[in-house]
Scaffold this motif. Structure first.
Motif: not given
Lengths: 308, 353
Positions: A119-129, A185-190
């Motif tokens: 989730a951390a990796l996915a959220a980081y990518a989704l937040s920045r790209v 988890a991705i949604f919250i972490l993003k």
């Protein structure tokens, strides 16, 4: 402050209006104030009573959980126990109890690690790209994961696990449960990732940091409270999961606590309330301890930022 | 030396933030990119840093083409507008961060951080977190971190805008001295013309993705080549009045002025800084080269006053020394000083009148 102000102005306005009324009729000045006072007191009593009833409704089961394990003859009602530790001894005589706690721990920790890392990796990518349709994708994932619950997806999941030879393995349970937890988890972490300014990362980039260094040195320390939240939430979810491990695991040696709890019945099918209550208490303690520990550590900590 | 050639940055959606721009910045120069918000100055700075990839054009630093290099390999250091100090690290770790990336040993980088910090009088604050520092201290930590990376080029994005007004002047002097001492090529972005004039060796005035003028502070102040630069530079905006040349005379707002040189008849724009006119409260007799009007507004500038004259349908501003300010509504006359007015035709500077 802002909440107090309108109240105050209402307060100051009310006596004025009363004054206007009283000037004509001239009743004793105290009476209007007296009825308002009574109404206020009655209102407070009513509210308190209502809250007490609601509180009792929710706390009685918890009281049962606290008293029944120490009661020689527990029933489904809460009562003062005939104090004994015997229930714990007879619980530990059950061959599956200790191993089930170990299984629960294994599955919960495995899922938490998997969920937090992915989730951390996915959220980081989704937040920045900038990905076209990113928000729609996230919402659909979230929607599907909450509408198509584990129960509804159990047949295909079982089928999938069978074909992948994941039946009766911890990995199968971990993967299935993690899959269900990941979208939220991705949604919250993003959201956490969106909250950290990109200038931190850009600054590190100008100094030559690689993407993984940026993640390790900057992003992860900044979103650590978010990661802790997700880990706790994942552990608590897996800890309480019954259906997936119940269906995916055949071997009782691999079953987690939630499934073993379900086997604490007599041959006649009557629930062993002494064992169930004791095991329930034992089983809920680790999660409670974890909550307390994590909220101590991460609950209300903020790194002071810059005024923006 | 930084040299940009044909640099263009177009954002998705077709906005041209930087439009085929050429620029040379000399070694050790303190260079300002000045312009209103949205003029592309920050995009240009970020392109030099490598945080934006230009759509076309080349960026060279010391002769090397860095256009395709990632930011970390350009040997530049950037100080961000919000300073971007890592909130979870103390001052030492923040300053030492560039060295951590370069795999310098912990003891060496802590020594270097302490050394850099003492130079910027931050020694007492080494164990603090950024959240426990004042704005000025945060800025100095950000500068220390940039210095610790020993770059060829410093890039500052609005270095003074996050400080309060009082501190800003102090920080400005400090920054100028620091840049002189380090003698490292420095490019900074600002929207404040006063800051650019005070700090920079040379200024590029930008508008809509293009450079309008490059020059020393004195050049852009005294000889702005177009009306945009003329209006943008100066703490009180320049009077830009429609004028016309007729038969060797200049007609502006009711006044008739001598026309210098050989300027063909036709419309002009007459530019005069409010500082370069004198206000007279009695009618100068027999003179036609003065602007007459009624005092509309008097603004206190401290040691001077800015007087706005209503001259028919035009407004003319004059800076008046302390004590000489007229009453609002009174008639007054503005006398331009010779050799201080600028004449523009088709938005190009023709001559000085």
């Amino acid at each position: 402050m802002t909440r107090g102000e309108p109240e105050e102005s209402a307060e100051t306005r009310r006596p004025k209006r009363d004054e206007g009324r009283h000037r004509r009729v001239e009743p004793p000045a105290g009476r209007a104030g007296g009825t308002a006072m009574t109404r206020h007191v009655l209102g407070t009593i009513g509210r308190a009573t209502f809250l007490a009833v609601v509180l009792g409704f929710f706390s009685l089961p918890l009281l049962w959980l606290a008293s029944a394990p120490f009661d020689a003859h527990p029933s489904i009602t809460t009562s003062l126990p005939e104090f004994t530790f015997g229930n714990f001894r007879s619980l530990l005589d059950n061959p599956y109890v200790v191993s089930s706690l170990r299984n629960s721990l294994l599955q919960a920790a495995g899922s938490a690690v998997l969920v937090v890392v992915l989730a951390a990796l996915a959220a980081y990518a989704l937040s920045r790209v900038r990905v076209p349709g990113r928000d729609a994708l996230l919402y659909v994932l979230l929607l599907l994961s909450s509408v198509v619950t584990g129960t509804a997806a159990m047949v295909p999941l079982f089928e999938l696990a069978t074909r992948l030879n994941l039946i009766d393995t911890h990995l199968g349970v971990v993967l299935t449960l993690s899959g269900g937890l990941l979208p939220a988890a991705i949604f919250i972490l993003k959201d956490f990732m969106d909250g950290t300014p990109t200038s931190y990362e850009e600054s590190a980039r100008v100094f030559g940091a690689s993407p993984l260094q940026i993640l390790r040195h900057i992003v992860i320390p900044l979103v650590r409270p978010g990661l802790a939240t997700i880990a706790v939430w994942a552990v608590a979810n897996v800890w309480g999961s019954f259906l997936q491990p119940f269906i995916l695991l055949r071997d009782p040696d691999k079953a987690p606590g939630a499934v073993i709890l379900y086997t604490l019945y007599t041959e006649g099918g009557a629930p062993r309330l002494d064992l169930i209550s004791t095991f329930s208490l034992l089983y809920s303690l680790p999660v409670v301890v974890m909550y307390v520990f994590v909220s101590r550590r991460y609950g209300f900590r903020f790194h002071g930022g810059i005024k923006r | 030396m930084i040299s940009l050639s044909g640099l263009t940055k177009e954002f998705p959606g077709g906005v041209r933030a930087v439009d085929s721009l050429d620029l040379e910045i000399g070694d050790g120069e303190f260079f300002a990119l000045l312009g209103p918000s949205g003029c592309g100055k920050t995009t240009l700075l970020r392109s030099i840093a490598g945080l934006e990839t230009p759509t076309s054009g080349k960026i060279r630093i010391s002769g090397n083409d860095v256009t395709a290099l990632p930011p970390g390999r350009r040997n530049v250091a950037m100080v961000f507008q919000d300073y971007a100090l890592f909130p979870h690290m103390d001052v030492t770790s923040n300053i030492a961060y560039p060295l951590r990336i370069k795999k310098v040993s912990r003891s060496r980088r802590e020594a270097r951080a302490a050394e850099t910090a003492s130079r910027l009088s931050l020694s007492e604050l080494l164990a603090r977190r950024p959240g426990q520092l004042s704005g000025g201290q945060q800025q100095r930590v950000a500068l220390a971190r940039a210095i610790a990376s020993h770059p060829q080029v410093f890039l500052f994005d609005e270095p003074l805008s996050n400080l309060d007004a009082r501190l800003r002047l102090e920080a400005r002097t400090f920054l100028k001295r620091l840049q002189r001492e380090l003698a490292v090529t420095t490019v900074f972005v600002t929207h404040d013309q006063g800051e650019a004039l005070a700090l920079a060796d040379r200024i590029a005035v930008m508008n809509a993705g293009r450079i309008m003028q490059v020059g020393t502070p004195s050049e852009v102040f005294h000889r702005p080549i177009g009306t945009f630069v003329a209006g943008f530079i100066g703490s009180t905006p320049m009077n830009l009045l429609p004028a016309s040349a007729e038969g060797g005379r200049l007609h502006v707002a009711g006044a008739v002025l001598p026309l210098p040189g050989d300027i063909a008849d036709g419309p002009l724009v007459y530019g005069l800084r409010p500082e370069y006119a004198d206000l007279s409260q009695s009618a100068p007799t027999g003179r036609r080269d003065v602007f007459s009007g009624k005092v509309a507004v008097v603004e206190n500038l401290g040691a001077a006053h800015l007087v706005t004259l209503d001259s028919g349908d035009l407004l003319i501003q004059v800076v008046v020394p302390e004590g000489d300010e007229p009453a609002v509504g009174a008639p007054a006359w503005a006398v331009p000083r010779t050799g201080r007015a600028l004449l523009y035709r088709d938005d190009r500077l023709l001559t000085v009148a």
